[in-house]
Design a protein around this motif. Structure first.
Motif, PDB file in Angstrom:
ATOM      1  N   PHE A 193       8.998   4.219  22.964  1.00 52.92           N
ATOM      2  CA  PHE A 193       8.286   2.996  23.309  1.00 52.92           C
ATOM      3  C   PHE A 193       6.989   2.876  22.505  1.00 52.92           C
ATOM      4  CE2 PHE A 193      10.588   4.231  27.195  1.00 52.92           C
ATOM      5  CZ  PHE A 193      11.327   3.078  27.420  1.00 52.92           C
ATOM      6  N   ASP A 194       6.671   1.642  22.097  1.00 49.27           N
ATOM      7  CA  ASP A 194       5.370   1.300  21.540  1.00 49.27           C
ATOM      8  C   ASP A 194       4.733   0.282  22.481  1.00 49.27           C
ATOM      9  OD1 ASP A 194       5.893   2.884  19.284  1.00 49.27           O
ATOM     10  OD2 ASP A 194       6.862   1.207  18.252  1.00 49.27           O
ATOM     11  N   PHE A 195       3.418   0.394  22.689  1.00 48.68           N
ATOM     12  CA  PHE A 195       2.738  -0.419  23.685  1.00 48.68           C
ATOM     13  C   PHE A 195       1.756  -1.373  23.008  1.00 48.68           C
ATOM     14  CE2 PHE A 195       4.240   3.408  25.628  1.00 48.68           C
ATOM     15  CZ  PHE A 195       4.714   3.008  26.863  1.00 48.68           C
ATOM     16  N   GLY A 196       1.910  -2.678  23.310  1.00 46.40           N
ATOM     17  CA  GLY A 196       1.030  -3.695  22.759  1.00 46.40           C
ATOM     18  C   GLY A 196      -0.207  -3.851  23.624  1.00 46.40           C
ATOM     19  N   ILE A 197      -1.380  -3.542  23.055  1.00 51.03           N
ATOM     20  CA  ILE A 197      -2.641  -3.545  23.799  1.00 51.03           C
ATOM     21  C   ILE A 197      -3.415  -4.839  23.513  1.00 51.03           C
ATOM     22  CG2 ILE A 197      -4.750  -2.269  24.300  1.00 51.03           C
ATOM     23  CD1 ILE A 197      -2.234  -0.699  24.912  1.00 51.03           C
ATOM     24  N   ASP A 198      -3.879  -5.473  24.564  1.00 51.84           N
ATOM     25  CA  ASP A 198      -4.725  -6.665  24.454  1.00 51.84           C
ATOM     26  C   ASP A 198      -6.177  -6.215  24.373  1.00 51.84           C
ATOM     27  OD1 ASP A 198      -5.955  -9.125  24.607  1.00 51.84           O
ATOM     28  OD2 ASP A 198      -5.565  -9.392  26.756  1.00 51.84           O
ATOM     29  N   THR A 199      -6.789  -6.343  23.199  1.00 53.70           N
ATOM     30  CA  THR A 199      -8.161  -5.865  23.015  1.00 53.70           C
ATOM     31  C   THR A 199      -9.215  -6.946  23.206  1.00 53.70           C
ATOM     32  OG1 THR A 199      -8.048  -6.269  20.622  1.00 53.70           O
ATOM     33  CG2 THR A 199      -7.382  -4.073  21.411  1.00 53.70           C
ATOM     34  N   ASP A 231      -2.723  -7.193  20.665  1.00 52.62           N
ATOM     35  CA  ASP A 231      -3.400  -7.224  19.368  1.00 52.62           C
ATOM     36  C   ASP A 231      -3.049  -6.011  18.516  1.00 52.62           C
ATOM     37  OD1 ASP A 231      -5.116  -9.634  19.844  1.00 52.62           O
ATOM     38  OD2 ASP A 231      -5.851  -8.366  21.479  1.00 52.62           O
ATOM     39  N   CYS A 232      -2.761  -4.897  19.144  1.00 53.09           N
ATOM     40  CA  CYS A 232      -2.440  -3.666  18.424  1.00 53.09           C
ATOM     41  C   CYS A 232      -1.345  -2.929  19.186  1.00 53.09           C
ATOM     42  CB  CYS A 232      -3.670  -2.754  18.297  1.00 53.09           C
ATOM     43  SG  CYS A 232      -5.110  -3.541  17.557  1.00 53.09           S
ATOM     44  N   TYR A 233      -0.484  -2.261  18.456  1.00 49.03           N
ATOM     45  CA  TYR A 233       0.563  -1.446  19.075  1.00 49.03           C
ATOM     46  C   TYR A 233       0.260   0.031  18.858  1.00 49.03           C
ATOM     47  CZ  TYR A 233       3.665  -5.320  20.231  1.00 49.03           C
ATOM     48  OH  TYR A 233       4.204  -6.443  20.796  1.00 49.03           O
ATOM     49  N   VAL A 234       0.390   0.804  19.944  1.00 53.22           N
ATOM     50  CA  VAL A 234       0.177   2.250  19.889  1.00 53.22           C
ATOM     51  C   VAL A 234       1.349   2.927  20.576  1.00 53.22           C
ATOM     52  CG1 VAL A 234      -2.341   2.032  19.823  1.00 53.22           C
ATOM     53  CG2 VAL A 234      -1.167   2.262  22.034  1.00 53.22           C
ATOM     54  N   PRO A 242      -5.206   7.923  15.683  1.00 51.74           N
ATOM     55  CA  PRO A 242      -6.209   7.267  14.833  1.00 51.74           C
ATOM     56  C   PRO A 242      -5.601   6.315  13.811  1.00 51.74           C
ATOM     57  CG  PRO A 242      -6.757   9.583  15.136  1.00 51.74           C
ATOM     58  CD  PRO A 242      -5.403   9.386  15.740  1.00 51.74           C
ATOM     59  N   ALA A 243      -4.464   6.682  13.228  1.00 48.49           N
ATOM     60  CA  ALA A 243      -3.849   5.814  12.214  1.00 48.49           C
ATOM     61  C   ALA A 243      -3.352   4.512  12.810  1.00 48.49           C
ATOM     62  CB  ALA A 243      -2.701   6.558  11.535  1.00 48.49           C
ATOM     63  N   GLN A 244      -3.026   4.515  14.109  1.00 51.62           N
ATOM     64  CA  GLN A 244      -2.488   3.311  14.758  1.00 51.62           C
ATOM     65  C   GLN A 244      -3.579   2.330  15.165  1.00 51.62           C
ATOM     66  OE1 GLN A 244      -0.046   4.753  17.989  1.00 51.62           O
ATOM     67  NE2 GLN A 244       1.209   6.014  16.629  1.00 51.62           N
ATOM     68  N   ILE A 245      -4.816   2.806  15.305  1.00 56.98           N
ATOM     69  CA  ILE A 245      -5.910   1.917  15.708  1.00 56.98           C
ATOM     70  C   ILE A 245      -6.929   1.746  14.586  1.00 56.98           C
ATOM     71  CG2 ILE A 245      -5.642   2.437  18.149  1.00 56.98           C
ATOM     72  CD1 ILE A 245      -7.960   4.395  17.928  1.00 56.98           C
ATOM     73  N   ASP A 246      -6.578   2.205  13.400  1.00 54.55           N
ATOM     74  CA  ASP A 246      -7.462   2.008  12.253  1.00 54.55           C
ATOM     75  C   ASP A 246      -7.605   0.511  11.968  1.00 54.55           C
ATOM     76  OD1 ASP A 246      -8.761   3.479   9.780  1.00 54.55           O
ATOM     77  OD2 ASP A 246      -7.628   1.781   8.980  1.00 54.55           O
ATOM     78  N   ALA A 247      -8.774   0.122  11.509  1.00 57.84           N
ATOM     79  CA  ALA A 247      -9.061  -1.301  11.284  1.00 57.84           C
ATOM     80  C   ALA A 247      -8.111  -1.939  10.287  1.00 57.84           C
ATOM     81  CB  ALA A 247     -10.502  -1.461  10.808  1.00 57.84           C
ATOM     82  N   PRO A 256     -11.626  -6.602  17.657  1.00 59.67           N
ATOM     83  CA  PRO A 256     -12.034  -7.905  18.213  1.00 59.67           C
ATOM     84  C   PRO A 256     -13.525  -8.142  17.977  1.00 59.67           C
ATOM     85  CG  PRO A 256     -11.847  -6.283  19.959  1.00 59.67           C
ATOM     86  CD  PRO A 256     -11.365  -5.602  18.709  1.00 59.67           C
ATOM     87  N   ALA A 257     -13.979  -9.357  18.294  1.00 57.35           N
ATOM     88  CA  ALA A 257     -15.392  -9.698  18.107  1.00 57.35           C
ATOM     89  C   ALA A 257     -16.283  -8.778  18.928  1.00 57.35           C
ATOM     90  CB  ALA A 257     -15.624 -11.159  18.489  1.00 57.35           C
ATOM     91  N   THR A 258     -15.862  -8.516  20.166  1.00 57.05           N
ATOM     92  CA  THR A 258     -16.568  -7.535  20.994  1.00 57.05           C
ATOM     93  C   THR A 258     -15.846  -6.206  20.860  1.00 57.05           C
ATOM     94  OG1 THR A 258     -17.208  -9.259  22.575  1.00 57.05           O
ATOM     95  CG2 THR A 258     -17.318  -6.971  23.321  1.00 57.05           C
ATOM     96  N   ALA A 259     -16.575  -5.188  20.484  1.00 53.81           N
ATOM     97  CA  ALA A 259     -15.961  -3.886  20.203  1.00 53.81           C
ATOM     98  C   ALA A 259     -15.106  -3.396  21.370  1.00 53.81           C
ATOM     99  CB  ALA A 259     -17.045  -2.870  19.877  1.00 53.81           C
ATOM    100  N   TYR A 260     -13.991  -2.806  21.044  1.00 53.32           N
ATOM    101  CA  TYR A 260     -13.071  -2.267  22.047  1.00 53.32           C
ATOM    102  C   TYR A 260     -13.156  -0.747  22.012  1.00 53.32           C
ATOM    103  CZ  TYR A 260      -8.841  -1.523  24.831  1.00 53.32           C
ATOM    104  OH  TYR A 260      -7.965  -1.140  25.807  1.00 53.32           O
ATOM    105  N   ASP A 261     -13.299  -0.139  23.186  1.00 52.04           N
ATOM    106  CA  ASP A 261     -13.438   1.316  23.286  1.00 52.04           C
ATOM    107  C   ASP A 261     -12.082   1.936  23.608  1.00 52.04           C
ATOM    108  OD1 ASP A 261     -14.124   3.935  23.677  1.00 52.04           O
ATOM    109  OD2 ASP A 261     -15.781   3.522  25.068  1.00 52.04           O
ATOM    110  N   TRP A 262     -11.467   2.553  22.622  1.00 52.92           N
ATOM    111  CA  TRP A 262     -10.150   3.136  22.786  1.00 52.92           C
ATOM    112  C   TRP A 262     -10.169   4.443  23.574  1.00 52.92           C
ATOM    113  CZ3 TRP A 262      -5.704   0.712  21.839  1.00 52.92           C
ATOM    114  CH2 TRP A 262      -5.714  -0.388  20.971  1.00 52.92           C
ATOM    115  N   SER A 263     -11.335   4.953  23.906  1.00 50.42           N
ATOM    116  CA  SER A 263     -11.414   6.223  24.620  1.00 50.42           C
ATOM    117  C   SER A 263     -11.265   6.068  26.125  1.00 50.42           C
ATOM    118  CB  SER A 263     -12.746   6.918  24.311  1.00 50.42           C
ATOM    119  OG  SER A 263     -13.838   6.171  24.840  1.00 50.42           O
ATOM    120  N   ILE A 264     -11.264   4.827  26.625  1.00 51.47           N
ATOM    121  CA  ILE A 264     -11.155   4.593  28.076  1.00 51.47           C
ATOM    122  C   ILE A 264      -9.672   4.457  28.428  1.00 51.47           C
ATOM    123  CG2 ILE A 264     -11.853   3.149  29.998  1.00 51.47           C
ATOM    124  CD1 ILE A 264     -14.207   2.195  28.336  1.00 51.47           C
ATOM    125  N   VAL A 265      -9.105   5.511  28.959  1.00 50.96           N
ATOM    126  CA  VAL A 265      -7.669   5.559  29.223  1.00 50.96           C
ATOM    127  C   VAL A 265      -7.254   4.491  30.230  1.00 50.96           C
ATOM    128  CG1 VAL A 265      -5.793   6.976  30.143  1.00 50.96           C
ATOM    129  CG2 VAL A 265      -7.518   7.998  28.642  1.00 50.96           C
TER     130      VAL A 265
END
Length: 356
Positions: A244-250, A257-260, A268-273, A279-288
Motif C-alpha cells: 500500500f501507498d498512502f496519499g497524505i493531504d498536507t 498531495d504526496c504518497y508515502v 526521506p526520498a518520498q517526501i523530498d521537495a 505546501p504554503a504552510t510548512a508540514y511537519d512529517w514527524s508528527i505520526v
C-alpha cells in the motif's frame, strides 16, 4: 439346328489372374499414413486442450486480480463512514488490532478510530501472513442501519447524534439493548432516534495458504471483528503480494498531495521537495498522529499468480509494487504472474475537508 446352336451359351468368368487387390506394401503404406493422420489429430487435440487450460488459468488469474482490487478499493472508499458527520469533529486514534472491547475499537468519549492504518507488526489474531507483504486495518460502520431493538448482544454498534440537545455526540456499545441508544436526529424528537449501525473493523492481509495445513496457495484474507472476536475469512486465491501507498493531504483541502509507503515513518526520498511539493504552510512529517489522520487515499498494489504451474514456463520477470516494496522477482518457477494497481479515495475523511 445344330447342336451348337441349340445349346445355351456358357457364361464366361474372369480368370483368377484378373482380380485386383492391395499388396502387402500398399497396405503397410496406407496404415502408415493413417497412423500419421491419427498422430496429427491427437497432437492437435492435446494442443487445444493445453491452450484451453492455459486460457482458463489466465482468465482465473485476471479475474482474481481484478476482484481483489475491487474488494479492497470499495471498502477503502467507505473507510471512516459513520452514517452522518454529526455536529462535532472528533480526534482519530489507532484502534487495538485484536480488540477485546468497544474501547479497544477506538470509540471513546471524544475519539473515533482511524479510517485506515498500516500495520507494521503482525497482530496476534492474524496467522500465516506472507512474509514481506503489507497489512491494512480499516474501520467504519455498516451501510445498512439496524433498529435499536434488533441489535445483537455479541456485536458492537455506533449511534451518532445530530441533535444539539443531546449531551454526547455519539454512543458506542457492545451487548447493546434498545435503552443504550437514545440519541436523536436533527429535529430532536424522541420519536426520531438517530440511526444505529454495526461497528466494522477489518484487517486485510495476504496469507501463505488458503486452507492452511492442506495447501500453500497464497490468498488474500480478511480478519474481521465479528461477535466480539476477530474471525479470518479467505477472499481471493492466488494473491501473492500486497503493498500500500498512502496519499497524505498536507494543505487540508481533502486531496492527497504526496504518497508515502509508511505514514508513521515516511522515507526521506518520498517526501523530498523534488517529488513532494511543500505546501504554503510548512508540514511537519514527524508528527505520526497527523500523518495518519491526513491519509486521504490509498494506492493498492498487488501481485496475482496462477494457482497451477505451466509446463515449459519460467517466470524470469521482475515486478514493481509501489513505493516501499523492493522490486520482487525473478521467481524462476513455473507460475505465471501479473501486477495490478489502483487508487482508492477515502470519501468520508476527504469529503469533510471539502465542505465550505
Amino acid at each position: 439346328m445344330s447342336a451348337h446352336g441349340s445349346s445355351a451359351r456358357a457364361v464366361q468368368r474372369p480368370s483368377a489372374h484378373g482380380v485386383q487387390g492391395f499388396t502387402l506394401v500398399e497396405l503397410m503404406v496406407a496404415m502408415a499414413i493413417g497412423l500419421l493422420l491419427v498422430a496429427a489429430l491427437v497432437a492437435l487435440v492435446v494442443s487445444t486442450i493445453a491452450n484451453r487450460s492455459e486460457l482458463d488459468k489466465s482468465a482465473r488469474q485476471i479475474e482474481n486480480g481484478r476482484y481483489a482490487l475491487k474488494v479492497l478499493s470499495e471498502d477503502i472508499a467507505l473507510a471512516g463512514f459513520l452514517g452522518t458527520s454529526g455536529l462535532y469533529s472528533w480526534d482519530r486514534v489507532a484502534p487495538v488490532a485484536c480488540p477485546a472491547s468497544v474501547a479497544d475499537l477506538g470509540y471513546a468519549t471524544s475519539t473515533l478510530p482511524l479510517a485506515v492504518q498500516l500495520l507494521t507488526a503482525t497482530p496476534g489474531c492474524v496467522t500465516n501472513v506472507q512474509p514481506g507483504t503489507d497489512m491494512l486495518l480499516l474501520t467504519r460502520v455498516a451501510v445498512q442501519p439496524v433498529a435499536p431493538a434488533s441489535t445483537s448482544a455479541t456485536e458492537a454498534y455506533v449511534q451518532v447524534s445530530t441533535c444539539q440537545k443531546d449531551t454526547k455526540s455519539f454512543t458506542a456499545a457492545a451487548g447493546a439493548q434498545a435503552a443504550d441508544f437514545t440519541l436523536m436526529q436533527k429535529d430532536c424528537s424522541d420519536t426520531h432516534l438517530a440511526q444505529v449501525r454495526k461497528a466494522i473493523q477489518r484487517i486485510y492481509f495476504v496469507s501463505s495458504c488458503h486452507e492452511c495445513g492442506k495447501d500453500t496457495i497464497p490468498t488474500l484474507k480478511v480478519a474481521e471483528y465479528v461477535g466480539g472476536t476477530m474471525t479470518i475469512t479467505p477472499l481471493v486465491e492466488g494473491i501473492e503480494n500486497l503493498q500500500f501507498d498512502f496519499g497524505i493531504d498536507t494543505d487540508g483541502n481533502g486531496s492527497p498531495d504526496c504518497y508515502v509507503s509508511n505514514p508513521d515513518a515516511p522515507a526521506p526520498a518520498q517526501i523530498d521537495a523534488s517529488v513532494c511539493v511543500p505546501p504554503a504552510t510548512a508540514y511537519d512529517w514527524s508528527i505520526v498522529a497527523a500523518n495518519r489522520a491526513n491519509v486521504m487515499a490509498v494506492r493498492v498494489n498487488l501481485l496475482a499468480r496462477n494457482t497451477e504451474t505451466t509446463g515449459g514456463w519460467t517466470d524470469d520477470r521482475t515486478y514493481h509494487l509501489g513505493l516501499g516494496a523492493p522490486t520482487v522477482g525473478p521467481f524462476n518457477d513455473s507460475y505465471k504472474r501479473h501486477a495490478y494497481s489502483t487508487v482508492a479515495r477515502l470519501n468520508n475523511p476527504s469529503g469533510l475537508r471539502e465542505l465550505p
